[in-house]
Design a protein around this motif. Structure first.
Motif, PDB file in Angstrom:
ATOM      1  N   GLY A 172       0.631  -0.417  -6.034  1.00 40.60           N
ATOM      2  CA  GLY A 172       1.859  -0.943  -5.460  1.00 40.60           C
ATOM      3  C   GLY A 172       1.731  -2.412  -5.113  1.00 40.60           C
ATOM      4  O   GLY A 172       2.657  -3.194  -5.337  1.00 40.60           O
ATOM      5  N   LYS A 173       0.580  -2.810  -4.578  1.00 41.70           N
ATOM      6  CA  LYS A 173       0.346  -4.218  -4.238  1.00 41.70           C
ATOM      7  C   LYS A 173       0.359  -5.082  -5.496  1.00 41.70           C
ATOM      8  O   LYS A 173       0.916  -6.188  -5.494  1.00 41.70           O
ATOM      9  CB  LYS A 173      -0.986  -4.372  -3.509  1.00 41.70           C
TER      10      LYS A 173
ATOM     11  N   ARG B 140      -1.354   2.904  -3.256  1.00 32.30           N
ATOM     12  CA  ARG B 140      -0.912   1.660  -2.622  1.00 32.30           C
ATOM     13  C   ARG B 140      -1.461   0.423  -3.326  1.00 32.30           C
ATOM     14  O   ARG B 140      -0.785  -0.604  -3.393  1.00 32.30           O
ATOM     15  CB  ARG B 140      -1.322   1.654  -1.148  1.00 32.30           C
ATOM     16  N   GLN B 141      -2.686   0.506  -3.845  1.00 32.76           N
ATOM     17  CA  GLN B 141      -3.276  -0.660  -4.503  1.00 32.76           C
ATOM     18  C   GLN B 141      -2.468  -1.053  -5.735  1.00 32.76           C
ATOM     19  O   GLN B 141      -2.253  -2.238  -5.993  1.00 32.76           O
ATOM     20  CB  GLN B 141      -4.737  -0.386  -4.883  1.00 32.76           C
TER      21      GLN B 141
ATOM     22  N   LEU C 200       3.894  -5.397  -6.643  1.00 29.90           N
ATOM     23  CA  LEU C 200       4.645  -6.321  -5.781  1.00 29.90           C
ATOM     24  C   LEU C 200       4.404  -7.762  -6.207  1.00 29.90           C
ATOM     25  O   LEU C 200       5.338  -8.580  -6.223  1.00 29.90           O
ATOM     26  CB  LEU C 200       4.226  -6.137  -4.318  1.00 29.90           C
ATOM     27  N   ALA C 201       3.165  -8.068  -6.563  1.00 32.26           N
ATOM     28  CA  ALA C 201       2.855  -9.419  -7.050  1.00 32.26           C
ATOM     29  C   ALA C 201       3.619  -9.703  -8.348  1.00 32.26           C
ATOM     30  O   ALA C 201       4.152 -10.809  -8.537  1.00 32.26           O
ATOM     31  CB  ALA C 201       1.350  -9.564  -7.272  1.00 32.26           C
TER      32      ALA C 201
ATOM     33  N   ALA D 115       7.618  -1.211  -7.490  1.00 29.13           N
ATOM     34  CA  ALA D 115       6.482  -1.661  -6.688  1.00 29.13           C
ATOM     35  C   ALA D 115       6.442  -0.977  -5.326  1.00 29.13           C
ATOM     36  O   ALA D 115       5.391  -0.484  -4.886  1.00 29.13           O
ATOM     37  CB  ALA D 115       6.540  -3.178  -6.517  1.00 29.13           C
TER      38      ALA D 115
ATOM     39  N   TYR E 181       3.820   1.401  -3.500  1.00 21.91           N
ATOM     40  CA  TYR E 181       3.223   0.896  -2.263  1.00 21.91           C
ATOM     41  C   TYR E 181       3.281   1.956  -1.161  1.00 21.91           C
ATOM     42  O   TYR E 181       2.332   2.127  -0.403  1.00 21.91           O
ATOM     43  CB  TYR E 181       3.944  -0.375  -1.812  1.00 21.91           C
TER      44      TYR E 181
END
Length: 198
Positions: A126-127, A123-124, A130-131, A114, A118
């Motif tokens: 990656g977000k 990056r999107q 991350l979730a 993730a 990110y």
């Protein structure tokens, strides 16, 4: 509140309750145990059919996540902190070997992936990852094989690896990618020439 007490307090909040439904236990078990295989398969497929930029991001994620996992494995072995079920704490609904609990290898993998995305042009994605990583963190605590601190520790090490490795990656990424692609094209030349993979 002492740190260890806070860790236990959070564990009891997120660990499977006695009145948990069969659906919730099955869902958490799937996220905690099986989701990782779907993620790996997705990355393999993305590599095989993706363009050079997709492959470059996957290579970066692979390298950074491998380093994070290596650190996690070493610390887990050296520290050998007990898992909740070893301490007879909470409920456990997933069978697991009594290996070192801190940091979590699963969270190391998901956080490494993730954060790699990110701190990239994607990056999107990656977000989103991350979730997913924190969903896995919840599930591993819910099924009783980890403490919350194991998750935060894994995330911290993944963060450090990604931040500290960015400069080196930006310097050597083109040379690394050229070498990997040369090897990849040699091994899979037949499938590439047939247009089955890229």
């Amino acid at each position: 509140m002492p740190f260890q007490n806070l860790n236990l307090y959070l564990f009891h909040i997120f660990n499977v309750p006695e009145q948990a439904s069969h659906f919730m236990m099955s869902y958490a078990t799937f996220i905690a145990h099986d989701l990782i295989y779907i993620v790996f398969l997705s990355f393999i497929c993305a590599w095989l059919i993706g363009n050079i930029e997709t492959k470059k991001n996957i290579l970066k994620a692979f390298i950074f996540t491998s380093i994070t996992l290596f650190i996690s494995e070493i610390l887990s072995f050296v520290l050998d902190t007990p898992r909740p079920f070893v301490m007879n704490v909470g409920e456990t609904i997933l069978t697991h070997a009594p290996t070192g609990s801190f940091p979590s290898n699963h969270m190391s993998i998901f956080s490494g992936l993730a954060l790699s995305y990110y701190f990239s042009s994607q990056r999107q994605l990656g977000k989103l990852l991350l979730a997913v990583a924190w969903l896995v963190a919840w599930a591993r605590v819910y099924v009783g094989v980890h403490f919350p601190l194991d998750m935060f520790g894994a995330f911290f090490f993944a963060f450090v690896v990604n931040i500290s490795g960015l400069k080196l990656w930006n310097i050597y990424k083109e040379r690394l990618m050229a070498w990997v692609m040369m090897l990849y094209r040699k091994i899979f030349s037949f499938l590439i020439n047939k247009g089955l993979i890229q």
